[in-house]
Design a protein around this motif. Structure first.
Motif, PDB file in Angstrom:
ATOM      1  N   MET A  82       8.771  -9.440   1.003  1.00 37.03           N
ATOM      2  CA  MET A  82       8.591  -8.653  -0.205  1.00 37.03           C
ATOM      3  C   MET A  82       8.386  -7.224   0.304  1.00 37.03           C
ATOM      4  O   MET A  82       8.994  -6.266  -0.435  1.00 37.03           O
ATOM      5  N   ALA A  83       7.677  -6.864   1.351  1.00 38.70           N
ATOM      6  CA  ALA A  83       7.267  -5.576   1.695  1.00 38.70           C
ATOM      7  C   ALA A  83       8.420  -4.943   2.557  1.00 38.70           C
ATOM      8  O   ALA A  83       8.504  -3.721   2.741  1.00 38.70           O
ATOM      9  N   GLY A  84       9.158  -5.885   3.482  1.00 37.25           N
ATOM     10  CA  GLY A  84      10.188  -5.237   4.372  1.00 37.25           C
ATOM     11  C   GLY A  84       9.318  -4.943   5.629  1.00 37.25           C
ATOM     12  O   GLY A  84       8.221  -5.352   5.958  1.00 37.25           O
ATOM     13  N   THR A  85       9.972  -3.918   6.200  1.00 35.52           N
ATOM     14  CA  THR A  85       9.349  -3.395   7.533  1.00 35.52           C
ATOM     15  C   THR A  85       8.273  -2.593   7.180  1.00 35.52           C
ATOM     16  O   THR A  85       7.330  -1.975   8.214  1.00 35.52           O
ATOM     17  N   ASN A  86       7.793  -2.079   5.867  1.00 35.89           N
ATOM     18  CA  ASN A  86       6.737  -1.432   5.595  1.00 35.89           C
ATOM     19  C   ASN A  86       5.395  -2.288   5.430  1.00 35.89           C
ATOM     20  O   ASN A  86       4.269  -1.524   5.383  1.00 35.89           O
ATOM     21  N   PHE A  87       5.591  -3.340   5.788  1.00 40.08           N
ATOM     22  CA  PHE A  87       4.453  -4.398   5.511  1.00 40.08           C
ATOM     23  C   PHE A  87       3.060  -3.728   6.298  1.00 40.08           C
ATOM     24  O   PHE A  87       2.199  -3.669   5.668  1.00 40.08           O
ATOM     25  N   PRO A  88       3.139  -3.491   7.645  1.00 38.06           N
ATOM     26  CA  PRO A  88       1.946  -3.303   8.434  1.00 38.06           C
ATOM     27  C   PRO A  88       1.160  -1.986   8.027  1.00 38.06           C
ATOM     28  O   PRO A  88      -0.141  -1.812   7.948  1.00 38.06           O
ATOM     29  N   ALA A  89       2.021  -1.249   7.133  1.00 38.92           N
ATOM     30  CA  ALA A  89       1.541   0.002   6.945  1.00 38.92           C
ATOM     31  C   ALA A  89       0.705   0.232   5.377  1.00 38.92           C
ATOM     32  O   ALA A  89      -0.021   0.936   5.113  1.00 38.92           O
ATOM     33  N   LEU A  90       0.997  -0.902   4.771  1.00 34.97           N
ATOM     34  CA  LEU A  90       0.403  -1.194   3.421  1.00 34.97           C
ATOM     35  C   LEU A  90      -1.248  -1.152   3.541  1.00 34.97           C
ATOM     36  O   LEU A  90      -1.746  -1.593   4.547  1.00 34.97           O
ATOM     37  N   SER A  91      -2.010  -0.943   2.600  1.00 33.83           N
ATOM     38  CA  SER A  91      -3.380  -0.778   2.423  1.00 33.83           C
ATOM     39  C   SER A  91      -3.647  -2.256   1.995  1.00 33.83           C
ATOM     40  O   SER A  91      -2.929  -3.281   1.719  1.00 33.83           O
ATOM     41  N   LEU A  92      -4.940  -2.651   2.437  1.00 38.21           N
ATOM     42  CA  LEU A  92      -5.510  -4.083   2.186  1.00 38.21           C
ATOM     43  C   LEU A  92      -5.359  -4.484   0.845  1.00 38.21           C
ATOM     44  O   LEU A  92      -4.666  -5.681   0.681  1.00 38.21           O
ATOM     45  N   ASP A  93      -5.381  -3.722  -0.064  1.00 35.69           N
ATOM     46  CA  ASP A  93      -5.482  -4.068  -1.701  1.00 35.69           C
ATOM     47  C   ASP A  93      -3.938  -4.257  -1.854  1.00 35.69           C
ATOM     48  O   ASP A  93      -3.711  -5.366  -2.501  1.00 35.69           O
ATOM     49  N   GLU A  94      -3.097  -3.390  -1.245  1.00 32.28           N
ATOM     50  CA  GLU A  94      -1.421  -3.888  -1.492  1.00 32.28           C
ATOM     51  C   GLU A  94      -1.302  -5.184  -0.645  1.00 32.28           C
ATOM     52  O   GLU A  94      -0.103  -5.904  -1.661  1.00 32.28           O
ATOM     53  N   LYS A  95      -1.695  -5.516   0.105  1.00 29.08           N
ATOM     54  CA  LYS A  95      -1.272  -6.665   0.792  1.00 29.08           C
ATOM     55  C   LYS A  95      -1.839  -7.983   0.157  1.00 29.08           C
ATOM     56  O   LYS A  95      -1.399  -9.095  -0.185  1.00 29.08           O
ATOM     57  N   GLU A  96      -3.026  -7.641  -0.379  1.00 27.53           N
ATOM     58  CA  GLU A  96      -3.701  -8.702  -1.390  1.00 27.53           C
ATOM     59  C   GLU A  96      -2.859  -9.068  -2.522  1.00 27.53           C
ATOM     60  O   GLU A  96      -2.566 -10.249  -3.025  1.00 27.53           O
ATOM     61  N   ALA A  97      -2.411  -7.746  -3.099  1.00 33.44           N
ATOM     62  CA  ALA A  97      -1.365  -7.884  -4.362  1.00 33.44           C
ATOM     63  C   ALA A  97      -0.147  -8.732  -4.020  1.00 33.44           C
ATOM     64  O   ALA A  97       0.459  -9.512  -4.762  1.00 33.44           O
ATOM     65  N   LEU A  98       0.290  -8.603  -2.775  1.00 37.48           N
ATOM     66  CA  LEU A  98       1.394  -9.240  -2.402  1.00 37.48           C
ATOM     67  C   LEU A  98       1.017 -10.655  -2.084  1.00 37.48           C
ATOM     68  O   LEU A  98       2.017 -11.622  -2.427  1.00 37.48           O
TER      69      LEU A  98
END
Length: 246
Positions: free
Chosen positions: A218-234
């Motif tokens: 869902m996030a693509g190559t940008n996944f590592p740069a996402l915040s923890l809250d954004e990762k929790e949402a995913l």
């Protein structure tokens, strides 16, 4: 295998092997059999069973060279054991239900263990088993002697006790020891609920693997740069998608 192990004309690799060097391959092949079964791949299962059978032949050949036993002894031994442990088929014992068969099996195994030098109720639980599986088997053996919690509440309270002891640990060695106790207690709780701890953890790990990969997709190559809250949402989205598929 006898030809491969021939000291004069055999394969240089096979000739130098020992029980100790082959043992890891034996374990690996058993896991690959289990993997083929889980994938329901019959062609692969046939191939992996052949690889596992080779391990039996390999160990038997090395034992024959040492004058200990041979492949025929191994086959005769397991035939004798199956006959001995199925008196309701090969003898005059009456057992119509699976539970009764299991009880008879364990009784016979206990009688067999009593003839060994290690007379403990825990004798024969292989040290090479996966840790959760070995813990489960050890606990079941101990429970048969009456050393067990009277009900599930005791197993539950032990988990909270171990969590407190982890928090109170002062050194890394102490924390490692207490975490081990916590895992052991978790296996015990699973046993009370008739849940196989090894399979439960395997399934939980597979579930995490699926959902994490879905997050990455869902996030693509940008996944590592996402915040923890954004990762929790995913994670929540991946979980919801999985539930909808069910």
């Amino acid at each position: 295998m006898a030809r491969l192990r021939d000291p004069d004309d055999g394969c240089p690799w096979d000739v130098t092997q020992t029980f100790q060097t082959i043992a890891p391959y034996t374990i690996e092949e058993a896991y690959e059999v289990a993997d083929a079964i889980e994938r329901n791949d019959m062609d692969d299962l046939k191939d992996e069973l052949g690889d596992l059978l080779l391990q039996v032949v390999f160990h038997s050949q090395m034992a024959a060279e040492a004058g200990s036993f041979n492949l025929q002894d191994v086959i005769a031994g397991i035939c004798d054991k199956m006959t001995r442990r199925h008196p309701h088929i090969f003898g005059d014992v009456d057992a119509k239900e699976a539970a009764q068969v299991t009880q008879n099996w364990e009784t016979i195994k206990a009688q067999e263990r009593s003839t060994h030098s290690d007379g403990s109720a825990l004798a024969g639980v292989a040290k090479a088993l996966p840790a959760l599986l070995r813990a489960q088997k050890i606990q079941k053996r101990a429970a048969r002697t009456g050393f067990d919690w009277p009900d599930v509440d005791g197993a539950k309270s032990k988990i909270f006790e171990e969590l407190d002891e982890i928090s109170s640990a002062n050194t890394q060695d102490e924390r490692a020891d207490e975490v081990g106790d916590l895992l052991f207690a978790a296996v015990n709780l699973a046993r009370f609920y008739d849940v196989d701890a090894e399979n439960a953890l395997k399934n939980a790990t597979a579930k995490f693997d699926r959902r994490f990969r879905a997050m990455e997709d869902m996030a693509g190559t940008n996944f590592p740069a996402l915040s923890l809250d954004e990762k929790e949402a995913l994670w929540s989205r991946a979980k919801e998608q999985e539930i909808k598929k069910v």
